[in-house]
Motif scaffolding. Structure first.
Motif, PDB file in Angstrom:
ATOM      1  N   ILE A   1       0.833  -1.217   0.000  1.00 19.25           N
ATOM      2  CA  ILE A   1       0.000   0.000   0.000  1.00 19.25           C
ATOM      3  C   ILE A   1       0.861   1.257   0.000  1.00 19.25           C
ATOM      4  O   ILE A   1       1.868   1.338   0.715  1.00 19.25           O
ATOM      5  CB  ILE A   1      -0.910   0.001   1.254  1.00 19.25           C
TER       6      ILE A   1
ATOM      7  N   ILE B   1      -8.122  -4.082   2.649  1.00 21.19           N
ATOM      8  CA  ILE B   1      -7.017  -4.954   2.216  1.00 21.19           C
ATOM      9  C   ILE B   1      -7.564  -6.296   1.716  1.00 21.19           C
ATOM     10  O   ILE B   1      -7.232  -6.756   0.627  1.00 21.19           O
ATOM     11  CB  ILE B   1      -6.018  -5.147   3.388  1.00 21.19           C
TER      12      ILE B   1
ATOM     13  N   GLY C   1      -1.563  -6.886   4.726  1.00 18.90           N
ATOM     14  CA  GLY C   1      -1.213  -5.606   4.108  1.00 18.90           C
ATOM     15  C   GLY C   1       0.116  -5.094   4.603  1.00 18.90           C
ATOM     16  O   GLY C   1       0.571  -5.458   5.699  1.00 18.90           O
TER      17      GLY C   1
ATOM     18  N   GLU D   1      -4.059   4.708  -0.892  1.00 17.93           N
ATOM     19  CA  GLU D   1      -5.004   5.288   0.071  1.00 17.93           C
ATOM     20  C   GLU D   1      -4.850   6.809   0.027  1.00 17.93           C
ATOM     21  O   GLU D   1      -3.730   7.323   0.067  1.00 17.93           O
ATOM     22  CB  GLU D   1      -4.731   4.746   1.475  1.00 17.93           C
TER      23      GLU D   1
END
Ligand SMILES: NC(=O)c1ccc[n+]([C@@H]2O[C@H](COP(=O)([O-])OP(=O)(O)OC[C@H]3O[C@@H](n4cnc5c(N)ncnc54)[C@H](O)[C@@H]3O)[C@@H](O)[C@H]2O)c1
Length: 349
Positions: free
Chosen positions: A4, A310, A27, A71
């Motif tokens: 991420i 996730i 994640g 994100e």
């Protein structure tokens, strides 16, 4: 494993998103982006992100081959453009609330692009993930309250009165869209749509209590053009009457959400300062004695927001998942509430 990258290394990223990602075995935070180099460095060092995975341009983070998902944790006006860039790159994206500062063409373009690319996308309507809210949804859907008659909802904070607080982006219409309404009220709007259904009309009153603040980068004083407090009544589908108070002027309250639902067969209340507890008057015995009592929410109703994003990006499915289209629907109601307050009239949806 989902790798991420987060855009916007501020309060919500560092204090909520990253700890939650780190708690999820599926994640891993691999990249950060912030236009403020000092913040980027501090967050990078704090969370062990190597220098080559720290970016000041969000396009570089999005296009980095070692980033699987993005994100968006920036001020509100950047949510849609950054999400759009992520979706165009075919990467799953999670966007902080509110989706945008106001419904606009770029938001529609984002929705169209999501449909075209079919990528996983999620709105951070964080309170859907509180177990009291999820259990309340279950009880309402089971019909335990009968027909819902009315709801009373309050979101209380006190940040408007922090001494010396300057004209941060949250107080600037161009960056925030609205004040307390878009920042806090959108959570209540989403929760209400989630629990009870769509809105038919709204009637609102707003006020700006601290009317001017010093700018961030100078001693110049500028007017505050967004609301510090908004109160509105809504008619929902099935003629449910909903009463909302959203304020950052509630001294003594740092972050309190109180939610009361009254039905023809029972009552359900929660205060999210106790997120695993409901107060109920349901069923024959409660009704006969007219008594109200607390229950603990069963553990199966617990699900973390990051865990949900996730695992969804990795191919799982969850009920109650807040896709970006939920952000669009809630933004339409935010816009209607603002219009009602500005024009002093009921606005139909
Ligand atoms: N879900 C929730 O309950 C919740 C709670 C708090 C905040 N939020 C949302 O999270 C978002 C961020 O809020 P915050 O409190 O963390 O704000 P913040 O100001 O602490 O952080 C925002 C960060 O974005 C950075 N930024 C600004 N422009 C940028 C750009 N072009 N590229 C990269 N980075 C950029 C800023 O430098 C800052 O570090 C807001 O949309 C807010 O509404 C959600």
């Amino acid at each position: 494993m989902l790798r991420i990258g987060i855009v916007g290394a501020g309060n919500i990223a560092c204090n909520i998103h990253i700890p939650e990602i780190n708690a999820c075995p599926d994640g891993e935070l691999v990249a950060l982006c912030d236009i403020d180099e000092a913040k980027l460095k501090a967050a990078g060092e704090r969370f062990g992100i190597p220098e080559h995975m720290r970016f000041t341009d969000y396009n570089d983070l999005i296009n980095c081959p070692e980033v699987d998902a993005v994100e968006v944790c920036t001020p509100n006006h950047l949510h849609v453009p950054i999400a759009l860039a992520a979706v165009k790159a075919g990467k799953p994206v999670e966007v902080e609330k509110p989706l945008t500062t106001a419904c606009n063409r770029e938001m529609e373009e984002l929705v169209a692009e999501i449909e075209k690319k079919n990528v996983v996308n999620m709105m951070c309507f964080s309170y859907r993930f509180k177990s009291a809210v999820r259990y309340a949804k279950h009880l309402i859907d089971e019909g335990k309250l009968g027909k819902i008659v009315n709801v009373n909802i309050e979101y209380l904070q006190s940040g408007v009165f922090i001494p010396g607080r300057r004209l941060e982006w949250r107080f600037v219409k161009e960056y925030a869209g609205s004040g307390t309404l878009g920042d806090l009220g959108v959570h209540l709007i989403d929760m209400t749509r989630f629990l009870l259904g769509e809105f038919k009309s709204v009637s609102a009153l707003s006020a700006t209590v601290v009317k001017e603040r010093r700018k961030l980068d100078s001693e110049e004083i500028a007017p505050v053009l967004v609301d510090d407090i908004t109160s509105f009544i809504a008619k929902l589908e099935d003629d449910v009457i909903a009463n909302f108070l959203v304020t950052k002027c509630a001294i003594g309250e740092s972050n309190t959400i109180k939610y009361e639902i009254y039905g023809t067969e029972g009552v359900l209340k929660f205060n999210l300062n106790s997120p695993n507890e409901l107060t109920l008057c349901i069923g024959e015995i409660d009704r006969e004695t007219n008594s109200i009592h607390k229950v603990n929410v069963p553990a199966k109703y617990r699900l973390g927001q990051e865990e949900c994003f996730i695992k969804t990006a990795l191919g799982n499915e969850f009920p109650y998942y807040p896709a970006i289209t939920e952000g669009v629907k809630s933004q339409k109601i935010v816009d209607a509430v603002l219009k009602s307050a500005e024009e002093g009239r009921v606005v139909n949806l």
